[in-house]
Design a protein around this motif. Structure first.
Motif, PDB file in Angstrom:
ATOM      1  N   TYR A   1     -10.366   1.056   0.908  1.00 43.22           N
ATOM      2  CA  TYR A   1     -10.701   0.842  -0.504  1.00 43.22           C
ATOM      3  C   TYR A   1      -9.908   1.858  -1.304  1.00 43.22           C
ATOM      4  CZ  TYR A   1     -13.595   0.567  -4.761  1.00 43.22           C
ATOM      5  OH  TYR A   1     -14.054   0.419  -6.048  1.00 43.22           O
TER       6      TYR A   1
ATOM      7  N   SER B   1      -6.690   2.356  -4.779  1.00 40.66           N
ATOM      8  CA  SER B   1      -6.141   2.082  -6.102  1.00 40.66           C
ATOM      9  C   SER B   1      -4.651   1.767  -5.993  1.00 40.66           C
ATOM     10  CB  SER B   1      -6.324   3.287  -7.030  1.00 40.66           C
ATOM     11  OG  SER B   1      -7.685   3.587  -7.226  1.00 40.66           O
TER      12      SER B   1
ATOM     13  N   ARG C   1      -6.169  -3.180 -12.725  1.00 38.46           N
ATOM     14  CA  ARG C   1      -7.461  -3.404 -13.378  1.00 38.46           C
ATOM     15  C   ARG C   1      -8.639  -3.009 -12.515  1.00 38.46           C
ATOM     16  NH1 ARG C   1      -6.456  -9.661 -15.307  1.00 38.46           N
ATOM     17  NH2 ARG C   1      -4.576  -9.317 -16.572  1.00 38.46           N
ATOM     18  N   SER C   2      -8.473  -3.050 -11.198  1.00 35.72           N
ATOM     19  CA  SER C   2      -9.603  -2.819 -10.311  1.00 35.72           C
ATOM     20  C   SER C   2      -9.119  -2.084  -9.065  1.00 35.72           C
ATOM     21  CB  SER C   2     -10.256  -4.155  -9.932  1.00 35.72           C
ATOM     22  OG  SER C   2     -11.444  -3.951  -9.200  1.00 35.72           O
ATOM     23  N   HIS C   3     -10.009  -1.952  -8.078  1.00 33.50           N
ATOM     24  CA  HIS C   3      -9.699  -1.216  -6.865  1.00 33.50           C
ATOM     25  C   HIS C   3      -9.551  -2.175  -5.687  1.00 33.50           C
ATOM     26  CE1 HIS C   3     -10.395   2.724  -8.684  1.00 33.50           C
ATOM     27  NE2 HIS C   3     -11.426   2.178  -9.305  1.00 33.50           N
TER      28      HIS C   3
ATOM     29  N   SER D   1      -9.210  -3.695  -1.913  1.00 33.73           N
ATOM     30  CA  SER D   1      -9.870  -3.386  -0.647  1.00 33.73           C
ATOM     31  C   SER D   1      -9.281  -4.280   0.429  1.00 33.73           C
ATOM     32  CB  SER D   1     -11.381  -3.598  -0.754  1.00 33.73           C
ATOM     33  OG  SER D   1     -11.674  -4.959  -1.049  1.00 33.73           O
TER      34      SER D   1
ATOM     35  N   ARG E   1      -7.931  -7.713  -5.784  1.00 36.02           N
ATOM     36  CA  ARG E   1      -9.013  -7.737  -6.790  1.00 36.02           C
ATOM     37  C   ARG E   1      -8.465  -7.962  -8.192  1.00 36.02           C
ATOM     38  NH1 ARG E   1     -14.167  -6.650  -4.603  1.00 36.02           N
ATOM     39  NH2 ARG E   1     -13.972  -5.755  -2.526  1.00 36.02           N
ATOM     40  N   ASN E   2      -7.507  -8.850  -8.237  1.00 29.53           N
ATOM     41  CA  ASN E   2      -6.854  -9.215  -9.485  1.00 29.53           C
ATOM     42  C   ASN E   2      -6.301 -10.619  -9.281  1.00 29.53           C
ATOM     43  OD1 ASN E   2      -4.806  -9.642 -11.480  1.00 29.53           O
ATOM     44  ND2 ASN E   2      -4.684  -7.439 -11.832  1.00 29.53           N
TER      45      ASN E   2
END
Length: 364
Positions: free
Chosen positions: A35, A37, A50-52, A54, A89-90
């Motif tokens: 997990y 960036s 925008r998100s992290h 995984s 996650r995008n």
């Protein structure tokens, strides 16, 4: 030639670690979750962070015990194959599925493991001018990918089960095979389990290793592939590179190189024409020569039949300004006998990739 699938499959087979074992191999499986960036290595992808992300990393490893001299020299590394799934996650970036060949290297009484993996990834949602124009990171479904893992490593804590935890870095890029190609780098925390498939280990061996002393050798290399400029839709063109260099072995593990490259990069023809006709303020003549010539200094690190090459070069003939006069090359060579070798390398200008190069060469 417009589809790199067969080339990348061949590249994976070329990179797969080979280790001859005189006895029954000892293997293990590991499963890691991560997990993290996406690192902002280029402001052009700031809208995509925008998100992290995984994902999961599944590894199949074969241990070495010193049956060959190179294994002892590198503290008995593992060879293996791994699969990486990453959810960005995008919805613009989609998901990545990768298959890799890897080595595991050990430090600090084998409690610290560093994995280096190189392979092929498939992205589910690359750039499309109509449907996904915001994805300037991935210009194609197929990507070259590298990942690194640095983990605290303990095996057989409960029976055959062990634990591992640390950091991972996953890189995706198509090496300018097709624009756009801003690429991504994900840094993440990892934790996972390790399971020993074979109950017995063997003692490490220390085979005799005689020093290597060679005279200066000369190498001739032909490199080729397909790439595109950063102008989206400008077209993919073949390139041809002729290299000649001398190398001098410094011992069993390394050699120094000094040589020259001659570049015939056809994408520059189109880029010169485009700039000359569309941007007169750049003062580019349509007759500007697209060829380049450079000199380089390099190093080669030998690992079994594979070696890692790193080269830093400077263009001595540079009629058209493209990404600066200095360039670098990082790649893998595989030897087929005492003279012939193949190579797969990434040629770039700093962190800006220009091309993925497939090569064949001879060492005289």
């Amino acid at each position: 030639m417009r589809h790199p699938t067969l080339f990348l499959i061949a590249a994976f087979l070329f990179l797969a670690p080979a280790s001859a074992q005189s006895d029954k191999p000892v293997r293990n499986l590991d499963l890691n979750a991560f997990y993290g960036s996406v690192l902002l290595h280029n402001t052009d992808i700031s809208h995509l962070i925008r998100s992290h992300p995984s994902g999961l990393i599944l590894g199949w490893n074969t241990k070495t015990f010193g049956s060959e001299a190179w294994q002892a020299a590198y503290n008995y590394p593992d060879t293996g194959i791994s699969f990486v799934y990453q959810d960005m996650r995008n919805e613009t970036l989609g998901e990545n599925f990768g298959l890799y060949a890897h080595y595991n290297f050990y430090f600090f009484r084998r409690n610290l493991q560093m994995r280096i993996g190189q392979g092929i990834a498939f992205n589910t949602n690359p750039y499309d001018a109509r449907e996904n124009f915001r994805n300037n990171a991935y210009g194609s479904h197929l990507l070259s990918s590298t990942y690194l893992m640095l983990q605290y490593y303990r095996q057989r804590i409960w029976g055959r089960l062990g634990l591992r935890a640390g950091l991972t870095l996953v890189h995706y890029s198509n090496a300018n095979f097709r624009a756009p190609n801003t690429s991504t780098n994900t840094l993440g925390l990892t934790a996972g389990l390790l399971y020993e498939l074979d109950a017995e280990d063997r003692p490490f061996e220390s085979p005799p290793s005689e020093p290597i002393s060679e005279p200066v050798r000369f190498n001739l290399v032909f490199r080729s592939g397909i790439n595109e400029s950063d102008v989206i839709g400008s077209g993919q063109y073949p390139f041809y590179i002729f290299s000649a260099y001398a190398d001098k072995r410094l011992g069993r593990l390394s050699a120094l190189q000094l040589g020259t490259d001659l570049y015939y990069s056809n994408f520059l023809k189109e880029l010169i024409r485009f700039q000359a006709t569309s941007f007169p303020e750049l003062d580019v003549s349509p007759d500007t020569d697209y060829k380049r010539a450079g000199v380089f200094l390099g190093h080669e690190l030998f690992i079994n039949k594979l070696s890692v090459i790193t080269q830093l070069g400077y263009y001595v003939y540079y009629p058209f300004d493209f990404e600066g006069r200095t360039y670098n090359r990082v790649g893998i060579k595989r030897y087929f006998g005492p003279k012939w070798f193949g190579a797969l390398s990434l040629k770039s200008h700093g962190a800006k990739a220009e091309a993925l190069e497939f090569a064949i060469g001879i060492r005289l």
